[in-house]
Design a protein around this motif. Structure first.
Motif, PDB file in Angstrom:
ATOM      1  N   ARG A 252       0.821  -1.211   0.000  1.00  0.00           N
ATOM      2  CA  ARG A 252       0.000   0.000   0.000  1.00  0.00           C
ATOM      3  C   ARG A 252       0.856   1.263   0.000  1.00  0.00           C
ATOM      4  N   ILE A 253       2.073   1.194   0.502  1.00  0.00           N
ATOM      5  CA  ILE A 253       2.931   2.388   0.534  1.00  0.00           C
ATOM      6  C   ILE A 253       3.236   2.879  -0.877  1.00  0.00           C
ATOM      7  N   PRO A 254       3.795   2.054  -1.767  1.00  0.00           N
ATOM      8  CA  PRO A 254       4.014   2.556  -3.131  1.00  0.00           C
ATOM      9  C   PRO A 254       2.722   2.792  -3.911  1.00  0.00           C
ATOM     10  N   ILE A 255       1.680   2.015  -3.616  1.00  0.00           N
ATOM     11  CA  ILE A 255       0.414   2.203  -4.340  1.00  0.00           C
ATOM     12  C   ILE A 255      -0.152   3.588  -4.063  1.00  0.00           C
ATOM     13  N   TYR A 256      -0.254   3.946  -2.800  1.00  0.00           N
ATOM     14  CA  TYR A 256      -0.853   5.239  -2.461  1.00  0.00           C
ATOM     15  C   TYR A 256       0.117   6.389  -2.671  1.00  0.00           C
ATOM     16  N   CYS A 257       1.388   6.121  -2.566  1.00  0.00           N
ATOM     17  CA  CYS A 257       2.391   7.121  -2.927  1.00  0.00           C
ATOM     18  C   CYS A 257       2.265   7.459  -4.411  1.00  0.00           C
ATOM     19  N   GLY A 258       1.990   6.445  -5.229  1.00  0.00           N
ATOM     20  CA  GLY A 258       1.857   6.637  -6.667  1.00  0.00           C
ATOM     21  C   GLY A 258       0.702   7.529  -7.057  1.00  0.00           C
ATOM     22  N   ILE A 259      -0.358   7.546  -6.253  1.00  0.00           N
ATOM     23  CA  ILE A 259      -1.511   8.410  -6.553  1.00  0.00           C
ATOM     24  C   ILE A 259      -1.080   9.876  -6.616  1.00  0.00           C
ATOM     25  N   SER A 260      -0.300  10.312  -5.642  1.00  0.00           N
ATOM     26  CA  SER A 260       0.155  11.700  -5.632  1.00  0.00           C
ATOM     27  C   SER A 260       1.144  11.977  -6.754  1.00  0.00           C
ATOM     28  N   LEU A 261       2.001  11.018  -7.052  1.00  0.00           N
ATOM     29  CA  LEU A 261       2.945  11.202  -8.151  1.00  0.00           C
ATOM     30  C   LEU A 261       2.208  11.364  -9.479  1.00  0.00           C
ATOM     31  N   ILE A 262       1.114  10.650  -9.637  1.00  0.00           N
ATOM     32  CA  ILE A 262       0.304  10.790 -10.848  1.00  0.00           C
ATOM     33  C   ILE A 262      -0.275  12.197 -10.941  1.00  0.00           C
ATOM     34  N   VAL A 263      -0.793  12.685  -9.826  1.00  0.00           N
ATOM     35  CA  VAL A 263      -1.426  14.013  -9.823  1.00  0.00           C
ATOM     36  C   VAL A 263      -0.402  15.111 -10.076  1.00  0.00           C
ATOM     37  N   TYR A 264       0.779  14.989  -9.487  1.00  0.00           N
ATOM     38  CA  TYR A 264       1.740  16.091  -9.535  1.00  0.00           C
ATOM     39  C   TYR A 264       2.774  16.005 -10.649  1.00  0.00           C
ATOM     40  N   VAL A 265       2.995  14.827 -11.205  1.00  0.00           N
ATOM     41  CA  VAL A 265       4.026  14.688 -12.234  1.00  0.00           C
ATOM     42  C   VAL A 265       3.449  14.122 -13.527  1.00  0.00           C
ATOM     43  N   VAL A 266       2.838  12.942 -13.455  1.00  0.00           N
ATOM     44  CA  VAL A 266       2.362  12.279 -14.665  1.00  0.00           C
ATOM     45  C   VAL A 266       1.257  13.086 -15.345  1.00  0.00           C
ATOM     46  N   SER A 267       0.271  13.541 -14.570  1.00  0.00           N
ATOM     47  CA  SER A 267      -0.842  14.300 -15.153  1.00  0.00           C
ATOM     48  C   SER A 267      -0.379  15.595 -15.807  1.00  0.00           C
ATOM     49  N   PRO A 268       0.433  16.443 -15.149  1.00  0.00           N
ATOM     50  CA  PRO A 268       0.895  17.669 -15.806  1.00  0.00           C
ATOM     51  C   PRO A 268       1.670  17.409 -17.103  1.00  0.00           C
ATOM     52  N   VAL A 269       2.454  16.334 -17.127  1.00  0.00           N
ATOM     53  CA  VAL A 269       3.151  16.000 -18.368  1.00  0.00           C
ATOM     54  C   VAL A 269       2.141  15.670 -19.467  1.00  0.00           C
ATOM     55  N   CYS A 270       1.087  14.954 -19.114  1.00  0.00           N
ATOM     56  CA  CYS A 270       0.028  14.653 -20.090  1.00  0.00           C
ATOM     57  C   CYS A 270      -0.675  15.925 -20.541  1.00  0.00           C
ATOM     58  N   TYR A 271      -0.920  16.864 -19.618  1.00  0.00           N
ATOM     59  CA  TYR A 271      -1.535  18.137 -20.010  1.00  0.00           C
ATOM     60  C   TYR A 271      -0.655  18.847 -21.039  1.00  0.00           C
ATOM     61  N   TYR A 272       0.637  18.829 -20.796  1.00  0.00           N
ATOM     62  CA  TYR A 272       1.598  19.498 -21.675  1.00  0.00           C
ATOM     63  C   TYR A 272       1.597  18.854 -23.061  1.00  0.00           C
ATOM     64  N   LEU A 273       1.637  17.533 -23.083  1.00  0.00           N
ATOM     65  CA  LEU A 273       1.701  16.829 -24.369  1.00  0.00           C
ATOM     66  C   LEU A 273       0.400  16.960 -25.157  1.00  0.00           C
ATOM     67  N   LEU A 274      -0.724  17.068 -24.465  1.00  0.00           N
ATOM     68  CA  LEU A 274      -2.031  17.155 -25.129  1.00  0.00           C
ATOM     69  C   LEU A 274      -2.476  18.594 -25.373  1.00  0.00           C
ATOM     70  N   GLY A 275      -1.658  19.564 -24.959  1.00  0.00           N
ATOM     71  CA  GLY A 275      -1.977  20.949 -25.227  1.00  0.00           C
ATOM     72  C   GLY A 275      -3.108  21.533 -24.404  1.00  0.00           C
ATOM     73  N   VAL A 276      -3.271  21.056 -23.174  1.00  0.00           N
ATOM     74  CA  VAL A 276      -4.316  21.611 -22.314  1.00  0.00           C
ATOM     75  C   VAL A 276      -3.665  22.355 -21.143  1.00  0.00           C
ATOM     76  N   MET A 277      -2.707  23.200 -21.493  1.00  0.00           N
ATOM     77  CA  MET A 277      -2.044  24.050 -20.526  1.00  0.00           C
ATOM     78  C   MET A 277      -2.581  25.473 -20.667  1.00  0.00           C
ATOM     79  N   PRO A 278      -2.544  26.294 -19.616  1.00  0.00           N
ATOM     80  CA  PRO A 278      -3.012  27.685 -19.721  1.00  0.00           C
ATOM     81  C   PRO A 278      -2.095  28.508 -20.620  1.00  0.00           C
ATOM     82  N   ASN A 279      -2.627  29.611 -21.138  1.00  0.00           N
ATOM     83  CA  ASN A 279      -1.812  30.502 -21.977  1.00  0.00           C
ATOM     84  C   ASN A 279      -0.677  31.113 -21.164  1.00  0.00           C
ATOM     85  N   PRO A 280       0.482  31.294 -21.774  1.00  0.00           N
ATOM     86  CA  PRO A 280       1.627  31.870 -21.061  1.00  0.00           C
ATOM     87  C   PRO A 280       1.293  33.271 -20.544  1.00  0.00           C
TER      88      PRO A 280
END
Length: 405
Positions: A377-405
């Motif tokens: 459960r330690i890496p499983i639940y640790c991974g949830i936050s990593l997804i929110v803070y690292v994986v998801s923003p990278v996906c936003y960047y690659l898919l072009g759903v970032m705010p205007n500069p």
């Protein structure tokens, strides 16, 4: 009296719910220190005194409407709700406030859990009190303090501070927030799941914890962004989990504690990683996940959908993988709970731990803590936050759903 309102169980406590063994009073006297015995007796005596009052309240006020009101409002104050709701605060760029609130909610589960296991006081007896719940596994936990009360009031106290001192929100909205929270708290008594002393204990712990984070979280948040930030958080989590008090009964509180605190470990690693990925920042700021009002409703929907799907997929698919990894790394982890079985094969009695087991802490709830599933459960639940803070923003960047500069 109206018929009992029941729904199917939805808790993720399979090992705790099925392995619970009730320890006799003689076992507490043999194993617990004099301080623990005194506190347990003090709380248990008060709970026993309150039972007639709790039963009378149910007899006087129970109705199908109130049953549903308090059961469903209780669902808005459980940790499953917070696990799904908290990521959206980060996705919508609330930055330090979102991180602070996440720590408040998740560590309130820790403070409530260790108090429950240390004191080991029972819930109100049923009957005469009727336990009205969607989650029968909760009835296997100790009663003092009320975990719902702890993190609901911790959350409301923390948010109220920002509403009145930072955002300058109308007092009316803060009052509405407190009314909603009090409905959840009152529901714990109405539903027969807690006594007045349970709720009072949870309120004290929750409010004090929130005030602690209000006073010190800004400095702690700055520390998390430093080079050694994740190491500090790892040391805190290691100390917190290795010093968990053992309870004689197989109370699943320790499982919730591991899950909740592991999310904050992932949050510290995720935030640390995000501040070192400048291509994801907005207006040169790294203290929040890039977001502003230039994003369209569709873009916000896509961002939320990406994060939600990734979190759910990770939670679903990572469990067997992480358990396999833990088994490879720690093949000898785990003990078999000591119990006897009746003629039907059900666990029905308790064996007092040996002096060696008591000294080493290998008794009671240790059987739930020292398992491959729980360590996973330690890496499983640790991974949830990593997804929110690292994986998801990278996906936003690659898919072009970032705010205007």
């Amino acid at each position: 009296m109206p018929p009992r309102f029941q729904l199917d169980e939805d808790d993720d406590h399979p090992d705790g719910a099925t392995a619970f063994v009730k320890a006799p009073e003689s076992a507490y006297q043999a194993v617990y220190s004099s301080t623990r015995q005194y506190l347990r007796h003090l709380v248990a005596k008060e709970v026993e005194r309150e039972i007639p009052q709790l039963a009378a309240i149910q007899c006087q006020f129970r109705s199908p409407f109130l049953d549903k009101l308090f059961v469903y409002s209780g669902m808005l104050g459980n940790h499953s709700f917070f696990m799904l709701a908290l990521p959206f605060l980060h996705i919508f760029g609330l930055g330090r406030f979102a991180r602070g609130l996440s720590f408040v909610v998740l560590w309130s589960i820790y403070f409530s859990g260790i108090t429950k296991d240390y004191i080991s006081a029972p819930r109100p007896k049923s009957p005469p009190v009727t336990q009205i719940t969607r989650s029968p596994a909760h009835t296997l936990e100790y009663g003092f303090p009320s975990t719902h009360t702890t993190y609901v009031l911790a959350t409301i106290t923390y948010i109220s501070y920002f509403m009145l001192n930072v955002w300058e929100t109308s007092l009316v909205w803060a009052i509405c927030l407190w009314i909603g929270g009090l409905i959840i708290v009152i529901g714990r008594i109405y539903c027969g799941l807690h006594s007045f002393i349970d709720v009072a204990g949870g309120a004290i712990i929750g409010i004090l914890e929130a005030l602690l984070f209000i006073g010190f979280f800004d400095r702690f948040d700055d520390l998390l962004a430093t080079t050694a930030g994740p190491l500090y958080m790892s040391a805190i989590l290691y100390a917190a989990l290795t010093t968990l008090p053992r309870s004689l009964d197989l109370c699943p509180c320790c499982i919730d504690t591991v899950c909740a605190t592991s999310v904050t470990l992932g949050l510290s690693f995720g935030y640390w990683g995000y501040v070192r990925m400048p291509f994801l920042w907005h207006n040169g700021r790294s203290d929040y996940i890039a977001w502003d009002h230039t994003l369209t409703a569709w873009q916000n929907f896509v961002r939320c959908a990406i994060s939600l799907v990734l979190v759910i997929a990770w939670k679903f698919f990572s469990k067997p993988l992480m358990i396999s990894v833990v088994k490879l790394l720690f093949p000898r982890v785990g003990i078999v709970p000591k119990h006897t079985k009746d003629t039907n094969g059900h666990k029905n009695s308790f064996v007092i731990p040996s002096p060696g087991d008591i000294k080493s802490g290998r008794y009671g709830s240790y059987a739930l803590m020292a398992t491959h599933e729980n360590l996973a459960r330690i890496p499983i639940y640790c991974g949830i936050s990593l997804i929110v803070y690292v994986v998801s923003p990278v996906c936003y960047y690659l898919l072009g759903v970032m705010p205007n500069p």
